[in-house]
Design an enzyme around this catalytic site. Structure first.
Site, PDB file in Angstrom:
ATOM      1  N   LYS A  22      31.412  32.039  33.259  1.00 27.16           N
ATOM      2  CA  LYS A  22      32.859  32.330  33.224  1.00 27.16           C
ATOM      3  C   LYS A  22      33.617  31.397  34.168  1.00 27.16           C
ATOM      4  O   LYS A  22      34.640  30.821  33.800  1.00 27.16           O
ATOM      5  CB  LYS A  22      33.093  33.772  33.647  1.00 27.16           C
ATOM      6  CG  LYS A  22      34.516  34.114  34.019  1.00 27.16           C
ATOM      7  CD  LYS A  22      34.712  35.565  34.395  1.00 27.16           C
ATOM      8  CE  LYS A  22      34.360  35.860  35.825  1.00 27.16           C
ATOM      9  NZ  LYS A  22      35.373  35.521  36.833  1.00 27.16           N
ATOM     10  N   ASN A  23      33.061  31.223  35.385  1.00 33.69           N
ATOM     11  CA  ASN A  23      33.801  30.496  36.420  1.00 33.69           C
ATOM     12  C   ASN A  23      33.716  28.981  36.281  1.00 33.69           C
ATOM     13  O   ASN A  23      34.268  28.254  37.097  1.00 33.69           O
ATOM     14  CB  ASN A  23      33.351  30.945  37.809  1.00 33.69           C
ATOM     15  CG  ASN A  23      33.833  32.353  38.105  1.00 33.69           C
ATOM     16  OD1 ASN A  23      34.636  32.915  37.357  1.00 33.69           O
ATOM     17  ND2 ASN A  23      33.316  32.945  39.165  1.00 33.69           N
ATOM     18  N   CYS A 117      44.408  41.212  44.975  1.00 32.51           N
ATOM     19  CA  CYS A 117      43.543  41.951  44.045  1.00 32.51           C
ATOM     20  C   CYS A 117      42.680  42.876  44.901  1.00 32.51           C
ATOM     21  O   CYS A 117      42.796  42.921  46.116  1.00 32.51           O
ATOM     22  CB  CYS A 117      42.702  40.991  43.210  1.00 32.51           C
ATOM     23  SG  CYS A 117      41.318  40.299  44.101  1.00 32.51           S
ATOM     24  N   ARG A 122      43.834  36.968  48.564  1.00 28.25           N
ATOM     25  CA  ARG A 122      43.627  35.845  47.641  1.00 28.25           C
ATOM     26  C   ARG A 122      44.824  34.871  47.650  1.00 28.25           C
ATOM     27  O   ARG A 122      45.454  34.626  46.641  1.00 28.25           O
ATOM     28  CB  ARG A 122      43.356  36.335  46.227  1.00 28.25           C
ATOM     29  CG  ARG A 122      42.319  37.414  46.085  1.00 28.25           C
ATOM     30  CD  ARG A 122      40.899  36.980  46.374  1.00 28.25           C
ATOM     31  NE  ARG A 122      40.382  36.024  45.412  1.00 28.25           N
ATOM     32  CZ  ARG A 122      39.829  36.341  44.240  1.00 28.25           C
ATOM     33  NH1 ARG A 122      39.795  37.594  43.861  1.00 28.25           N
ATOM     34  NH2 ARG A 122      39.352  35.401  43.444  1.00 28.25           N
ATOM     35  N   ASP A 305      29.604  36.556  45.262  1.00 31.58           N
ATOM     36  CA  ASP A 305      29.597  37.274  43.978  1.00 31.58           C
ATOM     37  C   ASP A 305      28.276  37.988  43.716  1.00 31.58           C
ATOM     38  O   ASP A 305      28.153  38.688  42.719  1.00 31.58           O
ATOM     39  CB  ASP A 305      29.895  36.313  42.825  1.00 31.58           C
ATOM     40  CG  ASP A 305      31.326  35.814  42.873  1.00 31.58           C
ATOM     41  OD1 ASP A 305      31.653  34.866  42.146  1.00 31.58           O
ATOM     42  OD2 ASP A 305      32.116  36.360  43.662  1.00 31.58           O
ATOM     43  N   ARG A 397      35.152  41.790  31.908  1.00 29.35           N
ATOM     44  CA  ARG A 397      35.798  40.519  32.246  1.00 29.35           C
ATOM     45  C   ARG A 397      34.776  39.422  32.475  1.00 29.35           C
ATOM     46  O   ARG A 397      35.073  38.247  32.275  1.00 29.35           O
ATOM     47  CB  ARG A 397      36.639  40.684  33.516  1.00 29.35           C
ATOM     48  CG  ARG A 397      37.769  41.660  33.394  1.00 29.35           C
ATOM     49  CD  ARG A 397      38.622  41.649  34.622  1.00 29.35           C
ATOM     50  NE  ARG A 397      39.034  40.278  34.965  1.00 29.35           N
ATOM     51  CZ  ARG A 397      39.863  39.999  35.944  1.00 29.35           C
ATOM     52  NH1 ARG A 397      40.347  40.979  36.702  1.00 29.35           N
ATOM     53  NH2 ARG A 397      40.218  38.767  36.209  1.00 29.35           N
TER      54      ARG A 397
HETATM   55  C1  EPZ Z   1      36.381  31.773  43.021  1.00 31.01           C
HETATM   56  O1  EPZ Z   1      37.547  32.475  43.378  1.00 31.01           O
HETATM   57  C2  EPZ Z   1      35.691  32.633  41.976  1.00 31.01           C
HETATM   58  N1  EPZ Z   1      36.566  32.761  40.804  1.00 31.01           N
HETATM   59  C3  EPZ Z   1      35.360  33.998  42.571  1.00 31.01           C
HETATM   60  O2  EPZ Z   1      34.642  34.734  41.596  1.00 31.01           O
HETATM   61  C4  EPZ Z   1      34.468  33.796  43.790  1.00 31.01           C
HETATM   62  O3  EPZ Z   1      34.217  35.042  44.383  1.00 31.01           O
HETATM   63  C5  EPZ Z   1      35.154  32.862  44.794  1.00 31.01           C
HETATM   64  O4  EPZ Z   1      35.511  31.627  44.150  1.00 31.01           O
HETATM   65  C6  EPZ Z   1      34.273  32.546  45.983  1.00 31.01           C
HETATM   66  O5  EPZ Z   1      33.087  31.967  45.540  1.00 31.01           O
HETATM   67  C7  EPZ Z   1      36.645  31.743  39.933  1.00 31.01           C
HETATM   68  O6  EPZ Z   1      36.033  30.705  40.094  1.00 31.01           O
HETATM   69  C8  EPZ Z   1      37.548  31.945  38.743  1.00 31.01           C
HETATM   70  P1  EPZ Z   1      38.309  30.932  46.897  1.00 31.01           P
HETATM   71  P2  EPZ Z   1      38.686  31.734  44.252  1.00 31.01           P
HETATM   72  O7  EPZ Z   1      39.617  30.224  46.726  1.00 31.01           O
HETATM   73  O8  EPZ Z   1      38.669  30.277  43.971  1.00 31.01           O
HETATM   74  C9  EPZ Z   1      40.700  31.788  50.851  1.00 31.01           C
HETATM   75  C10 EPZ Z   1      34.115  36.557  40.278  1.00 31.01           C
HETATM   76  O9  EPZ Z   1      33.603  37.623  40.631  1.00 31.01           O
HETATM   77  N2  EPZ Z   1      41.776  30.968  50.291  1.00 31.01           N
HETATM   78  O10 EPZ Z   1      37.060  30.120  46.945  1.00 31.01           O
HETATM   79  O11 EPZ Z   1      39.950  32.474  44.067  1.00 31.01           O
HETATM   80  C11 EPZ Z   1      40.512  33.102  50.096  1.00 31.01           C
HETATM   81  O12 EPZ Z   1      41.402  34.084  50.603  1.00 31.01           O
HETATM   82  C12 EPZ Z   1      35.223  35.951  41.102  1.00 31.01           C
HETATM   83  O13 EPZ Z   1      33.774  35.891  39.276  1.00 31.01           O
HETATM   84  C13 EPZ Z   1      42.885  30.677  51.069  1.00 31.01           C
HETATM   85  O14 EPZ Z   1      42.991  31.112  52.225  1.00 31.01           O
HETATM   86  O15 EPZ Z   1      38.155  31.986  45.720  1.00 31.01           O
HETATM   87  C14 EPZ Z   1      39.077  33.441  50.389  1.00 31.01           C
HETATM   88  O16 EPZ Z   1      38.996  34.088  51.650  1.00 31.01           O
HETATM   89  C15 EPZ Z   1      35.673  36.903  42.185  1.00 31.01           C
HETATM   90  N3  EPZ Z   1      43.882  29.903  50.547  1.00 31.01           N
HETATM   91  C16 EPZ Z   1      38.401  32.069  50.512  1.00 31.01           C
HETATM   92  O17 EPZ Z   1      39.465  31.119  50.670  1.00 31.01           O
HETATM   93  C17 EPZ Z   1      43.811  29.388  49.269  1.00 31.01           C
HETATM   94  O18 EPZ Z   1      44.741  28.668  48.859  1.00 31.01           O
HETATM   95  C18 EPZ Z   1      37.587  31.674  49.289  1.00 31.01           C
HETATM   96  O19 EPZ Z   1      38.423  31.892  48.164  1.00 31.01           O
HETATM   97  C19 EPZ Z   1      42.675  29.688  48.487  1.00 31.01           C
HETATM   98  C20 EPZ Z   1      41.666  30.469  49.022  1.00 31.01           C
END
Ligand code: EPZ
Length: 421
Positions: A22-23, A117, A122, A305, A397
């Site tokens: 998915k990701n 969420c 996020r 995850d 999802r």
């Molecule tokens: C991706 O989410 C995945 N989703 C998530 O999978 C996964 O848990 C996550 O990466 C971490 O591996 C997809 O790829 C569609 P991040 P993402 O930006 O990109 C902070 C699932 O279960 N952050 O890597 O949204 C954020 O708050 C989902 O399939 C900022 O501070 O996660 C978090 O603490 C859930 N500012 C950390 O970075 C930003 O602009 C990592 O988040 C962006 C992120």
């Protein structure tokens, strides 16, 4: 809203095939916005989130259809509207992935702020600041990100937090920028690498994907391509835990073992025998698992995850396992539901201390997010009696045909109408 009714106590045995990731599919579908030429994607999983992304693309005038058998054909040649509306973005925060491609291709984008969420705030500040570094004007207007740019220009961007979709958004935007973009502290997830491979097939010049430094030489335009989405490592890991928690023997085929080193190591530490082939992984758990300590981290560390799934394993393990969630601020919702099944869990900030109990007892529980749902299903597979997992739209999802796959392994699980609220 549907629920799963699970009768616990059955050892899972047999083979199950991993679906497409998915990701990886979500950013790759967004990448199709970078060109007016057609893309043919294969091994795209049939999931609610994929359908949401296809609907979002359709709203922009993009032709994007599931051709069956995991094939998706898309053509953004007739892109008419560079807007990702709130009513779609609020259901799938990964919609943010259209921001970079729209801005790069179209010069303007309006994308609803995803909002928070269940697992955390996020934020998307790193997505926005990266695009600003590339010359975009980015503002928040009425709950929407409004970004405009002439042609983006290459920049050196240091992301102070490792962000998967942040890295993906900027990598995609950079493919059409003028000059070189360097993304430092980039995410190293396999899904980033798969996206980079698809972009390269489209003619982009991307190097370093999979490392913490990605370099993109911008091009005037990109072509279409054919691309096969990589296997879903989190779905694979989830089924391996299903085999382990039920003390069974499960082989996941069509998998990519190299993407699961940290998970395989923890399964072995828990006492499982794990065999690995070129495209399969088999777990054989002859006895009660030993408790393990988990600390989530960006890839190649232990994936956040997979944290909820190992919470379920620790709940019935011998000993005490601590789970430290370092990525998201609120990813222990499943722990509170596991307690309803008899788990002995104490939460102290970002750490959960799980004392394994000899057995769990079935009860109604409620899913709160995608991976929490998986954790509750896994616990239901071993809990005595019947466990009702409610609000399984969360699981739909991200897990393709999960009850059919579990039934094929011998689980006693069925989908049934659940409470309306
Ligand atoms: C991706 O989410 C995945 N989703 C998530 O999978 C996964 O848990 C996550 O990466 C971490 O591996 C997809 O790829 C569609 P991040 P993402 O930006 O990109 C902070 C699932 O279960 N952050 O890597 O949204 C954020 O708050 C989902 O399939 C900022 O501070 O996660 C978090 O603490 C859930 N500012 C950390 O970075 C930003 O602009 C990592 O988040 C962006 C992120």
């Amino acid at each position: 809203m549907d629920k799963f009714q699970i009768s616990g106590g059955r050892r899972l045995e047999g083979e199950v095939r991993a679906s497409g990731a998915k990701n990886a599919a979500l950013p790759i579908l967004a990448a199709g916005l970078l060109t007016d030429r057609p893309l043919c994607l294969r091994n795209v999983p049939e999931l609610h989130d994929i359908r949401t992304m296809l609907k979002l693309l359709g709203r922009m005038g993009v032709s994007a259809t599931e051709a069956g058998g995991g094939e998706v054909r898309m053509d953004a040649g007739a892109l008419t509207e560079a807007v990702a509306p709130y009513e779609l973005v609020k259901t799938m925060r990964a919609s943010i992935l259209v921001l970079g491609p729209l801005l790069a291709r179209h010069g303007e984008a309006r994308v609803s702020l995803p909002g928070g969420c269940a697992i955390g705030a996020r934020p998307v500040n790193l997505h926005m600041s990266g695009l600003e570094a590339m010359g975009a004007s980015v503002s928040i207007e009425g709950g929407y990100i409004h970004a405009t740019a002439g042609r983006l220009r290459g920049a050196r961007i240091v992301q102070d937090t490792v962000t998967v979709t942040g890295t993906e958004n900027l990598m995609m935007a950079a493919t059409l920028a003028k000059g070189r973009t360097v993304i430092e502290n980039a995410a190293r997830e396999p899904e980033v690498v798969d996206l980079a491979a698809c972009l390269a097939a489209m003619g982009a010049k991307v190097s370093g994907a999979g490392t913490d430094t990605i370099i993109v030489e911008g091009r005037e335009r990109l072509d279409g391509c054919e691309h096969r989405v990589l296997p879903d490592r989190i779905e694979t890991g989830t089924f391996l835990v299903a085999g382990a928690i039920t003390r069974g023997r499960v082989r996941v085929t069509g998998a990519e073992p190299a993407h699961l080193d940290a998970v395989i190591a923890k399964l072995r530490e828990a006492g499982a025998r794990v065999a690995v082939g070129p495209d399969w992984i088999e777990v054989d758990m002859p006895r009660r698992p030993d408790a393990v300590d988990i600390r989530t981290a960006p890839h190649p560390g232990f994936p956040t995850d997979m944290q909820a799934q190992f919470a379920a394993l620790n709940a019935v393990a011998d000993g005490v396992g601590t789970i430290v969630e370092t990525i998201f601020e609120n990813r222990f919702m499943h722990m509170l539901e596991l307690r309803r099944l008899g788990a002995d869990v104490r939460i102290e900030g970002h750490t959960a201390v799980v004392h394994g109990v000899p057995r769990l007892s079935g009860a109604p529980v409620m899913a709160t997010d995608l991976r929490a749902s998986a954790s509750l299903v896994l616990a239901g597979l071993v809990a005595e009696g019947t466990t009702d997992v409610q609000r399984i739209y969360h699981i739909d999802r991200g897990y393709e045909h999960i009850e059919a796959k579990l039934l094929g392994l011998g689980a006693d699980i069925r989908r049934a109408p659940g409470p309306a609220t």
